[in-house]
Design a protein around this motif. Structure first.
Motif, PDB file in Angstrom:
ATOM      1  N   HIS A 132       0.849  -1.183   0.000  1.00  0.00           N
ATOM      2  CA  HIS A 132       0.000   0.000   0.000  1.00  0.00           C
ATOM      3  C   HIS A 132       0.887   1.236   0.000  1.00  0.00           C
ATOM      4  N   GLN A 133       0.525   2.205  -0.819  1.00  0.00           N
ATOM      5  CA  GLN A 133       1.257   3.470  -0.885  1.00  0.00           C
ATOM      6  C   GLN A 133       0.230   4.585  -0.856  1.00  0.00           C
ATOM      7  N   LEU A 134       0.459   5.574  -0.030  1.00  0.00           N
ATOM      8  CA  LEU A 134      -0.440   6.707   0.116  1.00  0.00           C
ATOM      9  C   LEU A 134       0.298   7.963  -0.316  1.00  0.00           C
ATOM     10  N   THR A 135      -0.350   8.797  -1.118  1.00  0.00           N
ATOM     11  CA  THR A 135       0.207  10.086  -1.505  1.00  0.00           C
ATOM     12  C   THR A 135      -0.796  11.149  -1.097  1.00  0.00           C
ATOM     13  N   LEU A 136      -0.334  12.178  -0.397  1.00  0.00           N
ATOM     14  CA  LEU A 136      -1.249  13.244   0.014  1.00  0.00           C
ATOM     15  C   LEU A 136      -0.539  14.578   0.029  1.00  0.00           C
ATOM     16  N   THR A 137      -1.335  15.616  -0.177  1.00  0.00           N
ATOM     17  CA  THR A 137      -0.847  16.991  -0.096  1.00  0.00           C
ATOM     18  C   THR A 137      -1.702  17.701   0.938  1.00  0.00           C
ATOM     19  N   GLY A 138      -1.046  18.367   1.867  1.00  0.00           N
ATOM     20  CA  GLY A 138      -1.785  19.071   2.915  1.00  0.00           C
ATOM     21  C   GLY A 138      -0.883  20.044   3.646  1.00  0.00           C
ATOM     22  N   HIS A 139      -1.381  20.523   4.766  1.00  0.00           N
ATOM     23  CA  HIS A 139      -0.648  21.485   5.594  1.00  0.00           C
ATOM     24  C   HIS A 139      -0.354  20.881   6.959  1.00  0.00           C
ATOM     25  N   ILE A 140       0.832  21.187   7.469  1.00  0.00           N
ATOM     26  CA  ILE A 140       1.245  20.686   8.773  1.00  0.00           C
ATOM     27  C   ILE A 140       0.444  21.390   9.858  1.00  0.00           C
ATOM     28  N   GLY A 141      -0.047  20.585  10.813  1.00  0.00           N
ATOM     29  CA  GLY A 141      -0.886  21.119  11.889  1.00  0.00           C
ATOM     30  C   GLY A 141      -0.108  21.718  13.040  1.00  0.00           C
ATOM     31  N   LYS A 142       1.016  21.118  13.406  1.00  0.00           N
ATOM     32  CA  LYS A 142       1.882  21.596  14.494  1.00  0.00           C
ATOM     33  C   LYS A 142       3.320  21.369  14.079  1.00  0.00           C
ATOM     34  N   GLU A 181       4.225  24.446  11.503  1.00  0.00           N
ATOM     35  CA  GLU A 181       2.779  24.637  11.370  1.00  0.00           C
ATOM     36  C   GLU A 181       2.459  25.512  10.158  1.00  0.00           C
ATOM     37  N   GLY A 182       1.542  25.034   9.331  1.00  0.00           N
ATOM     38  CA  GLY A 182       1.106  25.784   8.154  1.00  0.00           C
ATOM     39  C   GLY A 182       1.866  25.468   6.882  1.00  0.00           C
ATOM     40  N   GLN A 183       3.053  24.850   6.988  1.00  0.00           N
ATOM     41  CA  GLN A 183       3.842  24.513   5.801  1.00  0.00           C
ATOM     42  C   GLN A 183       3.098  23.492   4.950  1.00  0.00           C
ATOM     43  N   GLN A 184       2.997  23.738   3.661  1.00  0.00           N
ATOM     44  CA  GLN A 184       2.364  22.778   2.762  1.00  0.00           C
ATOM     45  C   GLN A 184       3.394  21.722   2.366  1.00  0.00           C
ATOM     46  N   VAL A 185       2.970  20.450   2.388  1.00  0.00           N
ATOM     47  CA  VAL A 185       3.868  19.345   2.067  1.00  0.00           C
ATOM     48  C   VAL A 185       3.175  18.325   1.169  1.00  0.00           C
ATOM     49  N   LEU A 186       4.005  17.613   0.421  1.00  0.00           N
ATOM     50  CA  LEU A 186       3.571  16.449  -0.340  1.00  0.00           C
ATOM     51  C   LEU A 186       4.219  15.258   0.348  1.00  0.00           C
ATOM     52  N   ILE A 187       3.409  14.294   0.750  1.00  0.00           N
ATOM     53  CA  ILE A 187       3.885  13.150   1.512  1.00  0.00           C
ATOM     54  C   ILE A 187       3.565  11.872   0.758  1.00  0.00           C
ATOM     55  N   GLN A 188       4.501  10.935   0.752  1.00  0.00           N
ATOM     56  CA  GLN A 188       4.241   9.579   0.287  1.00  0.00           C
ATOM     57  C   GLN A 188       4.681   8.643   1.391  1.00  0.00           C
TER      58      GLN A 188
END
Length: 132
Positions: free
Chosen positions: A2-12, A68-75
């Motif tokens: 399983h591989q997950l790819t997501l783009t979002g913002h860091i909460g803390k 906090e607030g930094q946008q990231v792309l995570i896999q």
């Protein structure tokens, strides 16, 4: 696998801790989705608990960027989990063992010189931690 790819913002801001002879860089990422319901715009947020693992002698300067607030792309590899809240209700969670990541948008203003050099040398792409 399983591989997950997501783009979002860091909460803390990320935290670095020692765990089982290694270093764990932990942070949460919020992913927002917008959809229509009854002709109204509805936004849903899903939170992911993310961990980047490092050897005991490896650098953890990436934590300087994971603010906090930094946008990231995570896999990474997803792992379902959960906990019981104060009311005794089961709250499901999704944990991600990060295999690669990239900072998106502007980098945070407050960063160490070593972390800035790492970011610039990598051309903005920070790491691919998948085992070769």
């Amino acid at each position: 696998m399983h591989q997950l790819t997501l783009t979002g913002h860091i909460g803390k801001d990320a935290i670095v801790r020692d765990a089982h002879g290694a270093k764990a860089i932990s942070f949460s990422v919020a992913v927002n989705e917008t959809h229509s319901k009854n002709n109204e715009k509805v936004e849903t947020t899903t939170w992911y608990d993310c961990t980047i693992w490092r050897g005991s002698d490896e650098k953890t300067t990436i934590a300087d960027y994971l603010k906090e607030g930094q946008q990231v792309l995570i896999q990474g590899k997803p792992k379902p989990g959960g906990y019981k809240n104060a009311q005794g209700d089961w709250v499901p969670t999704i944990e991600v063992r990060v295999t690669s990541y990239e900072l998106l948008g502007r980098k945070p203003a407050s960063q160490s010189t070593e972390a800035s050099a790492e970011y610039e040398a990598a051309g903005g792409f920070i790491a691919d931690d998948r085992k070769k």
